[in-house]
Scaffold this active site. Structure first.
Site, PDB file in Angstrom:
ATOM      1  N   LYS A   1       0.887  -1.175   0.000  1.00  0.00           N
ATOM      2  CA  LYS A   1       0.000   0.000   0.000  1.00  0.00           C
ATOM      3  C   LYS A   1       0.923   1.223   0.000  1.00  0.00           C
ATOM      4  O   LYS A   1       0.941   2.023   0.940  1.00  0.00           O
ATOM      5  CB  LYS A   1      -0.916  -0.050   1.239  1.00  0.00           C
ATOM      6  CG  LYS A   1      -1.978   1.022   1.306  1.00  0.00           C
ATOM      7  CD  LYS A   1      -3.154   0.802   0.378  1.00  0.00           C
ATOM      8  CE  LYS A   1      -4.098   1.985   0.420  1.00  0.00           C
ATOM      9  NZ  LYS A   1      -5.164   1.913  -0.598  1.00  0.00           N
TER      10      LYS A   1
ATOM     11  N   ASP B   1      -3.096 -12.108   5.333  1.00  0.00           N
ATOM     12  CA  ASP B   1      -4.203 -12.747   6.054  1.00  0.00           C
ATOM     13  C   ASP B   1      -5.492 -12.572   5.264  1.00  0.00           C
ATOM     14  O   ASP B   1      -6.217 -13.532   4.998  1.00  0.00           O
ATOM     15  CB  ASP B   1      -4.331 -12.108   7.450  1.00  0.00           C
ATOM     16  CG  ASP B   1      -5.504 -12.668   8.230  1.00  0.00           C
ATOM     17  OD1 ASP B   1      -5.709 -13.898   8.193  1.00  0.00           O
ATOM     18  OD2 ASP B   1      -6.228 -11.872   8.858  1.00  0.00           O
TER      19      ASP B   1
END
Ligand code: NAD
Ligand code: IPM
Ligand code: MN
Length: 330
Positions: A163, A220
């Site tokens: 990100k 995850d």
């Protein structure tokens, strides 16, 4: 002789473990079971008892089903802390999460012992709660190395997910991956993707993805999405590896409290984790391949409710053992 530490855990954990140990028996692999997770909190006050950790360290590999008890959510001591503690103690920083279906062959390499999960957290004097995301250069380098090596042994393409438009740690991540790609792994084709749009790519064009390397929290979330597009959490297995010592092998799914105790959980994710254990943990690649094939066959014959069928957990186990048996006698 090799020895496996088995941690059945909570909820559907013991149910899928029962099928896994039938397979360990079939392969003649010795194992011992140990308390871990919510049941260990209730019995001993801690999710990762010292003798359990000692048994895991001594073992050649650790097989863990799932932890999590609804009655312990929000309590100061939770089952999930045991899982994070075990990963950290074993130093298994590279979490391999394959997702396969016809036309799709994704390998997510998730960093497992850093980032938001392990950064400083707490409550400031003004009452603000915080978690921090931290990564050192060596931490990023070692997981990037795994990503490149795995991509090199597969389709030769590595997508690094970050990100970078917002997060500081992503700048370090992108810098390390870019540098290592050009200097150490020129044969691997690297590209970079932002995590939000990459989540969409997994849903819309999963067949275009080869190997993915990403930090802990993104990995995850993305691995549940990849599981969803390839048949669901009942099928998704993982291997967590360090540089030395035993690896930790576990399904991607949790303790599924809504279906626990009914005997209908899909044991495939757990059995595929046993296959990863045979391959990466015990160096028994041929047995791993035989088990993978047997699980595929069993799912055709005896699908569980999550796959639209009516078979029970133990019926899948029966079908796996039959398929293993007939493969051996052919
Ligand atoms: P979950 O993975 O337990 O369940 C999500 C959904 O998938 C549910 O609908 C469940 O019924 C279904 N599902 C999961 N595994 C299945 C299987 N083998 N067969 C058929 N259906 C299956 O996630 P959750 O409900 O968000 O979490 C429940 C608990 O598990 C929480 O306490 C969480 O912290 C814990 N958890 C543990 C692990 C782990 O031990 N590695 C992983 C994820 C979640
Ligand atoms: C997983 C789980 C764990 C994680 C939880 C239970 C701590 O969701 O293995 O994917 O977030 O790593
Ligand atoms: Mn998860």
């Amino acid at each position: 002789m090799s020895h496996v530490a088995v941690l059945p855990g909570d909820g559907i954990g013991p149910e899928v473990t029962a099928q896994a140990v039938r397979v360990l028996d079939a392969f003649g692999i010795a194992y011992s079971k140990h308390a871990f997770g919510g049941n260990a909190i209730l019995a001993e006050g801690t999710p990762l008892p010292e003798d359990t950790l000692a048994a895991c360290r001594r073992a050649d590999a650790v097989l863990l089903a799932a932890v999590g008890l609804p009655e312990l959510e929000g309590k100061p001591v939770r089952p999930e802390q045991g899982l994070l503690g075990l990963r950290k103690e074993l130093g298994v920083y590279a979490n391999l999460r394959p997702a396969r279906a016809p036309g799709i062959d994704i390998m997510i390499v998730r960093e497992l012992v850093g980032g938001l999960y392990f950064g400083e957290k707490g409550i400031r004097e003004d009452g603000t709660w915080f978690d921090t995301c931290e990564y050192s250069r060596p931490e990023v380098e070692r997981i990037a190395r795994r990503g490149f090596e795995i991509a090199g042994a597969r389709g030769g393409r590595l997508t690094s997910v970050d990100k970078v438009n917002v997060m500081h740690t992503s700048r370090l991540w992108r810098d390390v991956v870019t540098q290592m790609g050009s200097t150490l792994y020129p044969d691997v084709a690297v590209d970079h993707a932002l995590v939000d749009s990459f989540a969409m790519t997994i849903v819309q064009a999963p067949e275009t993805i080869d190997t993915v390397v990403t930090e802990n929290t993104f990995g995850d979330i993305l691995s549940d999405i990849a599981a969803a597009v390839t048949g669901g959490l009942g099928l998704a297995a993982s291997a967590s590896l360090g540089d030395d010592g035993p690896g930790l092998f576990e399904p991607v799914h949790g303790s599924a409290p809504q279906i626990a105790g009914r005997g209908i959980a899909n044991p495939a994710a757990m059995l595929r984790s046993v296959a990863l254990l045979l391959d990466h943990g015990l160096g028994r690649a041929a047995d791993a391949a035989a088990l993978e094939a047997a699980v595929d066959t069993a799912l055709q014959i005896a699908p569980t409710p999550d796959l639209g069928g009516t078979s029970t957990t133990s019926e899948v186990g029966d079908a796996v053992l039959r398929a293993l048996d007939s493969a051996r006698t052919l």
